[in-house]
Each structure stands twice: as C-alpha cells, then as structure tokens.
Scaffold this motif. Structure first.
Motif, short mmCIF file in Angstrom:
data_model
loop_
_atom_site.label_atom_id
_atom_site.label_comp_id
_atom_site.label_asym_id
_atom_site.label_seq_id
_atom_site.Cartn_x
_atom_site.Cartn_y
_atom_site.Cartn_z
N SER A 31 0.85 -1.19 0.00
CA SER A 31 0.00 0.00 0.00
C SER A 31 0.89 1.24 0.00
CB SER A 31 -0.91 0.01 1.22
OG SER A 31 -1.82 -1.08 1.19
N ASP A 43 -5.48 1.78 6.86
CA ASP A 43 -5.76 0.90 7.99
C ASP A 43 -6.52 -0.34 7.54
OD1 ASP A 43 -4.55 2.69 9.76
OD2 ASP A 43 -6.43 3.75 10.19
N LYS A 46 -4.02 -2.67 5.77
CA LYS A 46 -3.19 -3.36 6.76
C LYS A 46 -3.98 -4.46 7.45
CE LYS A 46 -0.17 -2.46 10.74
NZ LYS A 46 0.37 -1.39 11.63
N ARG A 50 -3.26 -8.57 7.60
CA ARG A 50 -3.24 -9.32 8.87
C ARG A 50 -4.24 -10.46 8.83
NH1 ARG A 50 -5.03 -5.55 11.98
NH2 ARG A 50 -3.02 -4.49 12.13
N PHE A 56 2.75 -7.05 5.06
CA PHE A 56 2.20 -5.77 4.63
C PHE A 56 3.33 -4.78 4.48
CE2 PHE A 56 0.39 -1.55 5.86
CZ PHE A 56 -0.47 -1.40 4.77
N LEU A 58 4.05 -0.88 3.63
CA LEU A 58 3.52 0.47 3.44
C LEU A 58 4.66 1.33 2.92
CD1 LEU A 58 1.30 2.57 3.67
CD2 LEU A 58 1.99 2.95 6.06
#
Length: 235
Positions: A31, A43, A46, A50, A56, A58
């Motif tokens: 992302s 959010d 993420k 999970r 993940f 970022l």
C-alpha cells in the motif's frame, strides 16, 4: 504463482486480495501513503494483510501529493457529489498514480521473487482514469518486462480490467470478502458519505450484484438520484 497485490483498502483491491488468497496466490500486500487527504483506507489494507496472514508493506510517498497537485484527493478541493461517470469526477485524478505505484510494486515483487503483481483496476474506472484502461495495463506490462529483462520475470495480473464493479462484488462475495472491512469514500468521515462518486458507485454495485451492502452511509439514498441524474444527462 506468488503475487504481490497493490491494495488501497477499498472494496476492489480487498476483494482481489481474498480472491488471490483463496487461490493460494497471495504472497504480500503493498500500500502507498502518497499524501492523500485521508489515510483511513490504509488501515483497512493493513487489516486485510493481517486477516489473510501475509506481509504488509507500506511505502511512504507522502511528499508526492504536494508535487502531483490539482486533485481533490491530495489538495484542499471539494470532492464532488454525484455519479462516478460524470465529468466533474475528473478532479479526483492523481496524475500517473497507478503507474508510479505499479512501478514500485514490480520492484518489490522482483526483489522478493514473486511472479506477478496484481491490481484491481476495473471497467468502471476507464472513463476517468487513463492509468486504469486496458491499453495502459498492456503497455505497462510490456515496459516492465523490458525493465526487468534478465533479472526477473514478473507479469501484471489485472483480472477485473474488463469487469464492472458489480462483477467485483460478486467475485469478492464468492471469496468471502468482509465488505464491511473495506473503505471507499473519498471524504474520509466517520462513515461513508454516500454522496461522492465512489460511494455512489459502491452502493450501485451492491444493488446490481444483488448482494446486501453492509456499508453505513451518512446519506444512504442519494445514490438513486445520482444515477437518475446521470441517466438523464446521458440520454
């Protein structure tokens, strides 16, 4: 084939994450913080990683928004209300956003040994966003093959590029996507506004797909008048 997914946290990309995970192909989610007006969507991306048990990544491009100015997604401009296919929605274009993000994702995929990069661009985006169209995705994949020639063989996977948003809802539902755990609204309030182009498109997609929409909208009925106005203007 292990696949790196570019994921915004929205309905389209989270649905694709679940489709890829069901196929045993999802290896990681990437992302981008590109200086967008709100970061709620990150959010959700993420949380998706999970939930699906994948890494993940970022990527911080937070200074980019200031350079790619002129978009309602990065500047202090009003996000327009109405149907997604209206000319007024062009103010939400962030120039070359997908090209920039995909270039980075291809680099990550090559470095990690993945064989594909996936993106959830779809047919409903074609009207507004040039870097969501089939001509772009085909040309971009050819460019990346040249860029990585002799180092890595990474394909571009865009299964929704000819699909509608309703098709994505159908595919996402079949893969068990928790639609309530996705964020589409461009305004970034406490709940989806129900009036911006992406909220209208989202609500319409659930309606056309015949699937219950779990989204809470501040204005849950506006989508009907927006679609009627667009239909009248296109007649």
């Amino acid at each position: 084939m292990n696949t790196t997914l570019v994921c915004s946290g929205g309905l389209d990309s989270v649905s694709l994450a679940h489709v890829l995970a069901e196929q045993g192909r999802l290896s990681r989610i990437v992302s981008f913080d590109y200086g967008q007006r709100h970061r709620k969507e990150l959010d959700f991306a993420k949380a998706c990683a999970r939930r699906l048990g994948v890494p993940f990544h970022l990527v911080d491009l937070s200074g980019l928004g200031a350079a790619l100015n002129g978009s309602a997604l990065t500047d202090d401009l009003d996000v327009p209300d109405g149907h997604y296919a209206e000319d007024s929605m062009r103010v939400t274009v962030v120039p070359n956003r997908n090209a920039i993000m995909l270039t980075i994702a291809f680099g990550i995929a090559a470095a990690k040994g993945d064989g594909a990069v996936a993106a959830a661009v779809h047919g409903g985006d074609h009207f507004i966003y040039p870097d969501c169209r089939p001509a772009f995705t085909a040309s971009f994949e050819a460019m990346q093959r040249a860029a990585l020639d002799g180092y890595a063989d990474v394909a571009l996977h865009v299964p929704f590029v000819h699909a509608t948003k309703a098709d994505i809802v159908t595919a996402g539902a079949a893969a068990g996507t928790p639609f309530a755990d996705t964020w589409s609204c461009y305004k970034g309030g406490a709940v989806h506004c129900g009036r911006c182009g992406t909220c209208v498109e989202r609500r319409e997609a659930f309606h056309l797909a015949g699937h219950a929409d779990p989204t809470v909208y501040a204005d849950p009925d506006f989508w009907q008048s927006a679609i009627a106005a667009h239909a009248a203007g296109s007649a």
